[in-house]
Design an enzyme around this catalytic site. Sequence first.
Site, PDB file in Angstrom:
ATOM      1  N   GLU A 232       0.912  -1.250   0.046  1.00  0.00           N
ATOM      2  CA  GLU A 232      -0.034   0.007   0.024  1.00  0.00           C
ATOM      3  C   GLU A 232       0.929   1.297   0.050  1.00  0.00           C
ATOM      4  O   GLU A 232       1.659   1.402   0.985  1.00  0.00           O
ATOM      5  CB  GLU A 232      -0.850   0.065   1.243  1.00  0.00           C
ATOM      6  N   CYS A 266      -3.275   7.919   4.955  1.00  0.00           N
ATOM      7  CA  CYS A 266      -3.322   7.220   3.582  1.00  0.00           C
ATOM      8  C   CYS A 266      -4.511   7.502   2.706  1.00  0.00           C
ATOM      9  O   CYS A 266      -4.237   7.642   1.717  1.00  0.00           O
ATOM     10  CB  CYS A 266      -3.298   5.590   3.721  1.00  0.00           C
TER      11      CYS A 266
END
Length: 465
Positions: A232, A266
């Site tokens: 990620e 994020c």
Amino acid sequence: MSARIQCISPVDGSLYVDRPVATPSEIDAALARARAAQKAWRRVPVGERARLVGGLVEAMKAMGNRIGEELAWQMGRPIRYGQGELRGVEERTNYMVGIAEEALAPVLPKDVRPGFERYVTRDPLGIVFTIAPWNYPYLTTVNSVVPALIAGNAVILKHAAQTLLVGDRFQEAFDRIGLPAGLFQHLVLSHEQTIGIIAGGHVNHVAFTGSVPAGRAIERACAGTFTTCGLELGGKDPAYVMADANLPFAVENLVDGAFFNSGQCCCGIERIYVHESLYDGFVQGFVDLTAKYVLGSPLSADTTLGPMARTNLADVVRRQTAEAIAAGATAHLDPAAFPENRDGSPYLAPQVLTGVGHAMSVMTEESFGPVVGIMKVKDDAEAIGLMNDSPYGLTASIWTEDVAAAKRVGEEVETGTVYMNRCDYLDPGLVWTGVKDTGHGAALSAIGYDALTRPKSYHLRLTTN
């Protein structure tokens, strides 16, 4: 002198944590303990593994006050929000515990063949190497550690230098609930040691959350070892406010989505596209609400916006903002209205920019800080084109009262998750994934278990005497 990992606190620039990195013999011993513990752990029934690992929640909650203060010192999150991550730890852990037996159950072919027993099991990979970031240090760790353990793996955790104590708290929690020795271990490692462990083929899967360059380095280290990895990486998550959006609701939630955790999220909102019919009202409401943030020491109960984790990260945002203004963008907030805002420090006032475009880095490069650009669009096609004009694709949010419209737009957006009327949230019942430079792999949900196991087929033929 051996290498050391240090956490410099954004609160006051003091040295908060100072640790020596693990020695080569300590690393070898940890890997050996993990392999030995995993061989026994994999034979424990799934339900028992899930029950034991699920005890992490109460063990973490028991440390809540300490965790909140430590996060303030380590990465600058206001202490008033310090224990918020633990609610996410509880939600995600309980969900993965609850679905474990079904998600990891043998898969039976639909066709029944007399005289044969046929099924597919989900076997653990072995050792999962979790490399966790500092921005949501508990949540990003839980995403891989909890399902990896429940699936029958051992876990080695390497936490970010900025949040070393988070690794200690996970170790303390797992030790407290009686997880078998060696099954979970937190190691203090340098970048070079981390890459060496991967390139040496000493682990079976790498779960990494971090930057695109670091993700590429991990992929290179995995090459030739057949070690799998879930990555990620960066993000530049967009929001599209459609003509029928609930304006006050969209403003309130998108301000929070852009500036919570000082924008260091994020899936935080970094760029917003607003239909021309709502644009003026949206911008005014957005600016007015953002102006209410209180920038200051995260140790103060009054602070709603703490410092960024490091000065160099704040300087990236300062550079992007200055470049945009020099190119014609309008800054709607006066940094002088936030007395704690100081150049050369991690204390950075929030900023809202209009008159921006995709020739500006603030609209195309990851900011990961308290700045957001807002653009006017005339229709869905223009919004979709701008949302897709990015090397990243983690999440995208659509603000509308029309579910069909949200689905229609969402189908055209290149992203891992589509939200309608919410943002900056991870649903453990849905897979967490991304496209393009945001990386690849899958975390949480039943699909997340697939990434932490390997299929093994059994084809058993029965014979008669």
